[in-house]
Enzyme design. Structure first.
Site, PDB file in Angstrom:
ATOM      1  N   ASP A 107       0.860  -1.178   0.000  1.00 51.78           N
ATOM      2  CA  ASP A 107       0.000   0.000   0.000  1.00 51.78           C
ATOM      3  C   ASP A 107       0.902   1.235   0.000  1.00 51.78           C
ATOM      4  O   ASP A 107       1.589   1.501   0.994  1.00 51.78           O
ATOM      5  CB  ASP A 107      -0.889  -0.032   1.259  1.00 51.78           C
ATOM      6  CG  ASP A 107      -2.230   0.619   1.040  1.00 51.78           C
ATOM      7  OD1 ASP A 107      -2.255   1.684   0.419  1.00 51.78           O
ATOM      8  OD2 ASP A 107      -3.240   0.060   1.498  1.00 51.78           O
ATOM      9  N   ASP A 209      -2.846   4.787  -2.346  1.00 47.45           N
ATOM     10  CA  ASP A 209      -3.838   5.441  -1.498  1.00 47.45           C
ATOM     11  C   ASP A 209      -4.230   6.808  -2.079  1.00 47.45           C
ATOM     12  O   ASP A 209      -3.352   7.580  -2.496  1.00 47.45           O
ATOM     13  CB  ASP A 209      -3.227   5.626  -0.102  1.00 47.45           C
ATOM     14  CG  ASP A 209      -4.239   6.036   0.929  1.00 47.45           C
ATOM     15  OD1 ASP A 209      -5.188   5.268   1.160  1.00 47.45           O
ATOM     16  OD2 ASP A 209      -4.085   7.132   1.515  1.00 47.45           O
ATOM     17  N   GLU A 272      -6.382   3.951  -5.799  1.00 47.12           N
ATOM     18  CA  GLU A 272      -7.642   4.256  -5.122  1.00 47.12           C
ATOM     19  C   GLU A 272      -8.073   5.620  -5.633  1.00 47.12           C
ATOM     20  O   GLU A 272      -7.359   6.615  -5.416  1.00 47.12           O
ATOM     21  CB  GLU A 272      -7.461   4.313  -3.605  1.00 47.12           C
ATOM     22  CG  GLU A 272      -8.788   4.550  -2.901  1.00 47.12           C
ATOM     23  CD  GLU A 272      -8.658   5.098  -1.484  1.00 47.12           C
ATOM     24  OE1 GLU A 272      -9.559   4.860  -0.679  1.00 47.12           O
ATOM     25  OE2 GLU A 272      -7.666   5.794  -1.186  1.00 47.12           O
ATOM     26  N   HIS A 340     -11.599  -2.165   3.599  1.00 49.01           N
ATOM     27  CA  HIS A 340     -11.427  -1.847   5.020  1.00 49.01           C
ATOM     28  C   HIS A 340     -12.062  -0.517   5.417  1.00 49.01           C
ATOM     29  O   HIS A 340     -11.969  -0.116   6.577  1.00 49.01           O
ATOM     30  CB  HIS A 340      -9.923  -1.817   5.330  1.00 49.01           C
ATOM     31  CG  HIS A 340      -9.221  -0.737   4.546  1.00 49.01           C
ATOM     32  ND1 HIS A 340      -9.081  -0.790   3.176  1.00 49.01           N
ATOM     33  CD2 HIS A 340      -8.665   0.427   4.930  1.00 49.01           C
ATOM     34  CE1 HIS A 340      -8.465   0.290   2.759  1.00 49.01           C
ATOM     35  NE2 HIS A 340      -8.205   1.059   3.806  1.00 49.01           N
ATOM     36  N   ASP A 341     -12.644   0.194   4.464  1.00 49.12           N
ATOM     37  CA  ASP A 341     -13.252   1.489   4.768  1.00 49.12           C
ATOM     38  C   ASP A 341     -14.773   1.449   4.796  1.00 49.12           C
ATOM     39  O   ASP A 341     -15.404   2.460   5.116  1.00 49.12           O
ATOM     40  CB  ASP A 341     -12.845   2.523   3.705  1.00 49.12           C
ATOM     41  CG  ASP A 341     -11.384   2.914   3.799  1.00 49.12           C
ATOM     42  OD1 ASP A 341     -10.845   2.930   4.925  1.00 49.12           O
ATOM     43  OD2 ASP A 341     -10.789   3.201   2.749  1.00 49.12           O
TER      44      ASP A 341
END
Ligand code: NOJ
Length: 543
Positions: A107, A209, A272, A340-341
């Protein structure tokens, strides 16, 4: 053995998101770690039908961090957080993955660092610091207020006043996550070197990210008001985020990153990004495809946060149609149904108690769509959001529309008190004991067994992993499309989102059920298939 020369592996791949804190704890401290992931690799892919059969893992951040935002506040881009292991453990993880044909994505967090990163400590030390311009510092307005009207994604102003120097710094997320200044060539070079550092260590690529926020308007202009905002809508919608999100200069930064990746054969990056399908498509670099290899399309999760995308055929069809129409030639979409969000799929769609049934259909839709699917750990079990008591909440960003802890709880390997996850007290509470790998492995009717079969079928069926996409039906209840690769038999993917059986007219020929979320579809079929309530199926053309 994964061959780095297979530059297009990510086109056919199914990628599994591991949240390292929650996958497997190897040392009893209640926090998952890299050794734990190594110990569980055979579950992910040991080359036999008994394993899940994914092609790559993306690890949510593993770097040293004060963990204010659970690793998205990086204090050293070139090391491993001691909770997770050491650089040597990471090297071993990469090696063990490659032995099993599993690629590894890390990430990459380019938009901001931790406020504890030595770069920011130096930058903050004085206005004359050689690293002052590595972050975004501005004087207050004459009345002392922040330099512009931007809001932070986690709420409040995106600016924090540094009393010592009298200037504000920009933080698009937490106060402890200052934004790096990607207009400074030294920052760009330093971050490119971070990518090279990890690729030199053998990693296969990166999830990036908030790629869409890395470049902002050069003059940091105010965002305009959103004329559509109504009382009751989320505060964040009050303005149109046009000067700090998808700002056109960001595509230049993307191309720079792509050039660095191209120095290493077989590596890839998935961004993302947020926005409509046209914004998303632009991250691929348009016709030249000199941008990211993939950019996430989250529209199946929520088209506009925090409104959950309804599980309704016309909407599901529209999302794929828009994505397909916007893709430049040669590019393919990239879908996730969870991460995960966001709340777990089976909880998000459980208003009427049918979340688990929809999760079965979702497996076949996600793995059937054209594109690279991302599966969030535990989704293959139908893990549900866990009700985390107030005193055990961990995520500081509880105002990120909804708390994120419920979807980050430990993987459930078995029904034992430690769920096979840890011998210690887990960092977040466990969910219902019945939802676990051991129980579902033993049951051919389980969601896990469905995922295993579907992943295996997808791998062997050229039309499913590489075929073109043609919409077949988008009625009130049925969304269906054909996947077809040249020289291979076509496959129809169909989902019934309604609570009653639904008819699907099939294209000419005899069709056979390849896989189905519910057992009750009789093969072989010609003319018309009946899809069970909330069911989905894959049909292959016979002969
Ligand atoms: C997106 C990540 O997915 C989320 O978990 C994080 O809080 C923000 N970016 C900030 O890095």
């Amino acid at each position: 053995m994964a061959s780095p020369g297979d530059g297009d592996w990510w086109r056919r791949a199914v990628i599994y998101q591991v949240y390292p804190r929650s996958f497997q704890d190897s040392n009893g401290d209640g926090i998952g770690d890299l050794q734990g992931i190594i110990d569980r690799l055979d579950y992910l892919n040991d080359g036999t039908p008994a394993s899940l059969g994914i092609d790559a893992i993306w690890l949510s951040p593993t770097f040293p961090s004060p963990m204010k935002d659970f690793g998205y506040d990086v204090s050293d881009y070139r090391d491993v957080h001691p909770d997770f292991g050491t650089l040597a453990t990471m090297d071993r993880l990469v090696e063990e993955c490659h032995r099993r044909d599993i690629r590894v994505l890390l990430d990459f967090v380019p938009n901001h660092s931790s406020d504890q990163h030595p770069w920011f400590v130096e930058s903050r030390s004085s206005r004359q610091s050689p690293k002052r311009d590595w972050y975004v510092w501005r004087d207050p307005k004459p009345d002392g207020s922040p330099p512009n009207n931007w809001r932070g994604v986690f709420g409040g102003s995106a600016w924090e006043l540094d009393q010592a120097s009298g200037q504000y710094y920009l933080h698009s997320f937490l106060v402890e996550q200052p934004d790096l200044n990607w207009r400074n060539p030294e920052v760009v070079e330093a971050m490119h070197n971070v990518l090279r550092y990890w690729m030199d260590r053998g990693v296969d690529g990166f999830r990036i990210d908030v790629m869409h926020m890395v470049l902002k308007h050069p003059e940091l202009l105010d965002n305009p008001d959103n004329p559509d905002w109504k009382p009751g809508d989320p505060e964040l919608w009050r303005q149109r985020w046009v000067n700090n999100v998808n700002y056109p200069d960001v595509y230049g930064a993307v191309k720079g990153i792509r050039k660095v990746l191209d120095e290493y054969p077989g590596r890839m990056a998935v961004g993302e990004v947020m926005g409509n399908s046209v914004h998303i498509a632009a991250y691929y670099g348009n016709e030249r495809l000199d941008g990211l290899h993939l950019a996430f399309n989250f529209h199946y999760i929520n088209q506009r946060e925090p409104v959950v995308t309804p599980w309704e055929a016309p909407i599901l069809a529209l999302i794929a149609r828009h994505a397909e129409e916007a893709m430049p030639p040669g590019a393919q979409p990239c879908y996730a149904f969870s991460n995960h969000d966001r709340p777990r799929f089976a909880s998000r769609h459980n208003g009427d108690g049918n979340g688990p049934a929809r999760a079965r259909a979702a497996a076949l839709l996600l793995l059937g769509l054209r594109g690279t699917p991302f599966v969030y750990y535990g989704e293959e079990l139908g893990m549900l959001d866990v009700d985390v008591p107030e005193d055990r909440l961990q995520d500081p960003a509880r105002f990120y529309s909804f708390g994120r802890d419920p979807a980050r709880t430990p993987m459930q390997w078995d029904a034992s008190p430690g769920r096979g996850f840890s011998s210690g007290e887990p960092w977040l509470p466990f969910g219902q004991a019945e939802i676990n790998v051991a129980a579902q492995s033993a049951d051919p009717g389980s969601l896990l067994s469905l995922y295993r079969r579907a992943l295996r079928l997808r791998r062997g069926e050229q039309s499913l992993h590489s075929g073109a996409y043609h919409e077949l039906a988008a009625t009130n209840d049925v969304f269906a499309f054909v996947r077809e690769a040249q020289g291979a038999r076509p496959v129809v993917v169909a989902v019934n989102t309604g609570l009653a059986p639904a008819a699907l007219p099939l294209p000419p020929g005899q069709w056979r059920v390849l896989e189905s979320s519910h057992p009750a579809i009789a093969p072989p079929l010609a003319g018309e298939a009946t899809l069970p309530p909330l069911g989905a199926a894959w049909f292959a053309l016979e002969g």
